[in-house]
Design a protein around this motif. Structure first.
Motif, PDB file in Angstrom:
ATOM      1  N   PRO A 113       6.748 -11.571  -2.143  1.00 41.45           N
ATOM      2  CA  PRO A 113       6.825 -10.797  -3.405  1.00 41.45           C
ATOM      3  C   PRO A 113       5.492 -10.632  -4.128  1.00 41.45           C
ATOM      4  N   PRO A 114       4.721 -11.715  -4.370  1.00 40.63           N
ATOM      5  CA  PRO A 114       3.448 -11.494  -5.080  1.00 40.63           C
ATOM      6  C   PRO A 114       2.446 -10.679  -4.279  1.00 40.63           C
ATOM      7  N   VAL A 115       2.371 -10.893  -2.963  1.00 46.46           N
ATOM      8  CA  VAL A 115       1.395 -10.145  -2.161  1.00 46.46           C
ATOM      9  C   VAL A 115       1.785  -8.674  -2.095  1.00 46.46           C
ATOM     10  N   LEU A 116       3.067  -8.397  -1.979  1.00 46.90           N
ATOM     11  CA  LEU A 116       3.519  -6.996  -1.979  1.00 46.90           C
ATOM     12  C   LEU A 116       3.107  -6.302  -3.283  1.00 46.90           C
ATOM     13  N   LEU A 117       3.337  -6.967  -4.407  1.00 51.43           N
ATOM     14  CA  LEU A 117       2.956  -6.380  -5.697  1.00 51.43           C
ATOM     15  C   LEU A 117       1.449  -6.187  -5.788  1.00 51.43           C
ATOM     16  N   LEU A 118       0.692  -7.144  -5.299  1.00 50.30           N
ATOM     17  CA  LEU A 118      -0.767  -7.008  -5.315  1.00 50.30           C
ATOM     18  C   LEU A 118      -1.233  -5.870  -4.410  1.00 50.30           C
ATOM     19  N   GLY A 119      -0.492  -5.623  -3.339  1.00 50.95           N
ATOM     20  CA  GLY A 119      -0.834  -4.531  -2.444  1.00 50.95           C
ATOM     21  C   GLY A 119      -0.690  -3.162  -3.071  1.00 50.95           C
ATOM     22  N   THR A 120       0.151  -3.055  -4.098  1.00 54.45           N
ATOM     23  CA  THR A 120       0.342  -1.748  -4.743  1.00 54.45           C
ATOM     24  C   THR A 120      -0.852  -1.344  -5.603  1.00 54.45           C
ATOM     25  N   VAL A 121      -1.697  -2.304  -5.952  1.00 54.54           N
ATOM     26  CA  VAL A 121      -2.735  -2.031  -6.953  1.00 54.54           C
ATOM     27  C   VAL A 121      -3.790  -1.065  -6.435  1.00 54.54           C
ATOM     28  N   THR A 122      -4.295  -1.290  -5.221  1.00 57.43           N
ATOM     29  CA  THR A 122      -5.403  -0.470  -4.725  1.00 57.43           C
ATOM     30  C   THR A 122      -5.039   1.013  -4.585  1.00 57.43           C
ATOM     31  N   PRO A 123      -3.950   1.378  -3.895  1.00 55.43           N
ATOM     32  CA  PRO A 123      -3.640   2.813  -3.815  1.00 55.43           C
ATOM     33  C   PRO A 123      -3.306   3.430  -5.168  1.00 55.43           C
ATOM     34  N   PHE A 124      -2.686   2.641  -6.042  1.00 60.54           N
ATOM     35  CA  PHE A 124      -2.379   3.141  -7.377  1.00 60.54           C
ATOM     36  C   PHE A 124      -3.676   3.421  -8.138  1.00 60.54           C
ATOM     37  N   ALA A 125      -4.638   2.500  -8.032  1.00 60.75           N
ATOM     38  CA  ALA A 125      -5.913   2.693  -8.724  1.00 60.75           C
ATOM     39  C   ALA A 125      -6.669   3.891  -8.171  1.00 60.75           C
ATOM     40  N   ILE A 126      -6.598   4.111  -6.855  1.00 59.11           N
ATOM     41  CA  ILE A 126      -7.256   5.276  -6.260  1.00 59.11           C
ATOM     42  C   ILE A 126      -6.668   6.558  -6.829  1.00 59.11           C
ATOM     43  N   ARG A 127      -5.341   6.599  -6.923  1.00 52.15           N
ATOM     44  CA  ARG A 127      -4.669   7.796  -7.470  1.00 52.15           C
ATOM     45  C   ARG A 127      -5.129   8.079  -8.895  1.00 52.15           C
ATOM     46  N   LEU A 128      -5.306   7.038  -9.693  1.00 50.49           N
ATOM     47  CA  LEU A 128      -5.735   7.228 -11.073  1.00 50.49           C
ATOM     48  C   LEU A 128      -7.224   7.554 -11.190  1.00 50.49           C
ATOM     49  N   ALA A 129      -8.007   7.042 -10.237  1.00 51.48           N
ATOM     50  CA  ALA A 129      -9.459   7.216 -10.327  1.00 51.48           C
ATOM     51  C   ALA A 129      -9.934   8.559  -9.802  1.00 51.48           C
TER      52      ALA A 129
ATOM     53  N   TYR B  71       0.831  -1.205   0.000  1.00 52.77           N
ATOM     54  CA  TYR B  71       0.000   0.000   0.000  1.00 52.77           C
ATOM     55  C   TYR B  71       0.870   1.262   0.000  1.00 52.77           C
ATOM     56  N   TRP B  72       1.875   1.245   0.866  1.00 50.97           N
ATOM     57  CA  TRP B  72       2.764   2.416   0.968  1.00 50.97           C
ATOM     58  C   TRP B  72       3.528   2.628  -0.329  1.00 50.97           C
ATOM     59  N   LEU B  73       4.099   1.532  -0.844  1.00 48.55           N
ATOM     60  CA  LEU B  73       4.910   1.632  -2.057  1.00 48.55           C
ATOM     61  C   LEU B  73       4.048   2.014  -3.258  1.00 48.55           C
ATOM     62  N   GLY B  74       2.850   1.419  -3.359  1.00 50.42           N
ATOM     63  CA  GLY B  74       1.975   1.741  -4.479  1.00 50.42           C
ATOM     64  C   GLY B  74       1.561   3.195  -4.483  1.00 50.42           C
ATOM     65  N   GLY B  75       1.288   3.756  -3.300  1.00 47.09           N
ATOM     66  CA  GLY B  75       0.930   5.165  -3.221  1.00 47.09           C
ATOM     67  C   GLY B  75       2.057   6.077  -3.654  1.00 47.09           C
ATOM     68  N   ARG B  76       3.280   5.759  -3.214  1.00 48.61           N
ATOM     69  CA  ARG B  76       4.431   6.593  -3.593  1.00 48.61           C
ATOM     70  C   ARG B  76       4.692   6.536  -5.094  1.00 48.61           C
ATOM     71  N   ILE B  77       4.644   5.330  -5.659  1.00 50.46           N
ATOM     72  CA  ILE B  77       4.900   5.190  -7.093  1.00 50.46           C
ATOM     73  C   ILE B  77       3.823   5.911  -7.898  1.00 50.46           C
ATOM     74  N   ALA B  78       2.579   5.773  -7.456  1.00 48.60           N
ATOM     75  CA  ALA B  78       1.472   6.406  -8.187  1.00 48.60           C
ATOM     76  C   ALA B  78       1.589   7.918  -8.177  1.00 48.60           C
TER      77      ALA B  78
END
Length: 337
Positions: free
Chosen positions: A131-147, A65-72
């Motif tokens: 590794p897979p769960v961490l990557l999956l965790g990035t999806v929700t905050p990234f999608a929020i940023r785009l939406a 979640y944290w990483l996905g938000g920063r990248i987004a």
């Protein structure tokens, strides 16, 4: 009237986000449910093993979640989100192939360590599932940023996206446990989740990337192979409750469950007395002074004691009760039940 800054994409661009968010929720919980089944044949399914799995999955999601938000915030791109989803699909697909050699090695290395199950399950969970769960965790905050199109709607958008992700997580909890694992096994359940994630990534990356999902789907047709190889293995099966193996050593066949430390039933073609704990129940008639007309076996397993009673006390009716129907089915096929 106060205007709010635009911080995201257009309304039309929200649509491709819904499927990846939902499937990421499914994928994260599918990995967690399958993790327990992959570890059970090696480390059991104790509270400690479950604590390691749940703790590391939660930590991975939190970091994701944290990483996905920063990248987004730095690169709010549908294509980059697509690459994250595709990477998670490949990571999930790798688990069934990496699990067996790694778990075999970890068991051999920690077999003589008193806390081997704790250390082994923690290490296995970290390397296989983080590794897979961490990557999956990035999806929700990234999608929020785009939406998010307008800061005035940020709360409701975030709520809808998290609700969709959680709905996917609920499905990813119950569907593997109740349907896919008993029906097709743990490894094909993981590969199925990887296929869905690969197809979801193609919604963000373009149609030509659908080929990745199709390629992953072809792997489902490959023979499953054994979950845990061992000398003399005759059969293995995954039920709703546990991992089951029938192993032959010399003239004796044994029933093992989960990590395979204890023998739950034995069978020989030429004898019903095993020299094990099952024989002590044959002393019951001598202890009570008469032969019972009816005996109920709670936890019948492979029917070792019931079979002995049928030989020595044929007039006694045996009612064997076994929670796991798959155990009974394998006992009928291999243990003379």
């Amino acid at each position: 009237m106060t205007s709010h800054p635009r911080v995201g994409s257009t309304t039309a661009s929200k649509r491709p986000l819904l499927c990846p968010v939902f499937l990421a929720g499914i994928g994260s919980m599918t990995v967690e449910m399958c993790a327990s089944r992959l570890l059970a044949p090696y480390f059991g399914s104790s509270t400690i093993v479950w604590a390691n799995i749940i703790g590391l999955v939660l930590a991975s999601l939190s970091l994701g979640y944290w990483l996905g938000g920063r990248i987004a915030d730095r690169r709010p791109s549908h294509r980059l989100l697509g690459w994250l989803v595709l990477s998670s699909a490949l990571a999930v697909a790798a688990i069934p192939f990496a699990a067996r050699p790694f778990l075999d090695l970890s068991v051999q290395a920690l077999d003589q360590v008193h806390s081997g199950a704790i250390i082994g399950s923690l290490a296995a969970s970290a390397l296989l599932f983080v590794p897979p769960v961490l990557l999956l965790g990035t999806v929700t905050p990234f999608a929020i940023r785009l939406a998010v199109e307008n800061v005035a709607d940020a709360g409701s958008v975030a709520g809808r996206v998290f609700a969709l992700s959680t709905a996917g997580s609920l499905l990813g909890t119950f569907l593997p446990a109740l349907v896919t694992i008993p029906l097709v096994g743990t490894r094909r359940t993981l590969l199925g989740a990887a296929v869905l994630l690969g197809l979801a990534a193609s919604l963000l990356l373009g149609r030509r990337w659908t080929a990745v999902g199709v390629l992953l789907a072809t792997i489902l047709a490959l023979p499953a192979g054994t979950v845990k190889a061992r000398a003399g293995l005759l059969a293995e099966r995954e039920s709703r409750y546990q991992f089951i193996q029938i192993v032959q050593s010399g003239e004796t066949r044994s029933l093992y469950l989960n990590e395979g430390r204890a023998i739950h039933s034995q069978w020989r073609a030429d004898a019903v007395v095993t020299g094990g704990e099952w024989d002590m129940f044959l002393t019951l008639p001598a202890l009570i002074g008469y032969t019972p007309t009816r005996v109920t076996m709670l936890g019948n397993a492979g029917g070792t004691t019931a079979r002995a009673y049928g030989t020595y006390f044929p007039a006694t009716r045996i009612d064997g009760v076994e929670l796991d129907g798959e155990v009974s089915a394998m006992a009928r096929g291999y243990l003379g039940l």
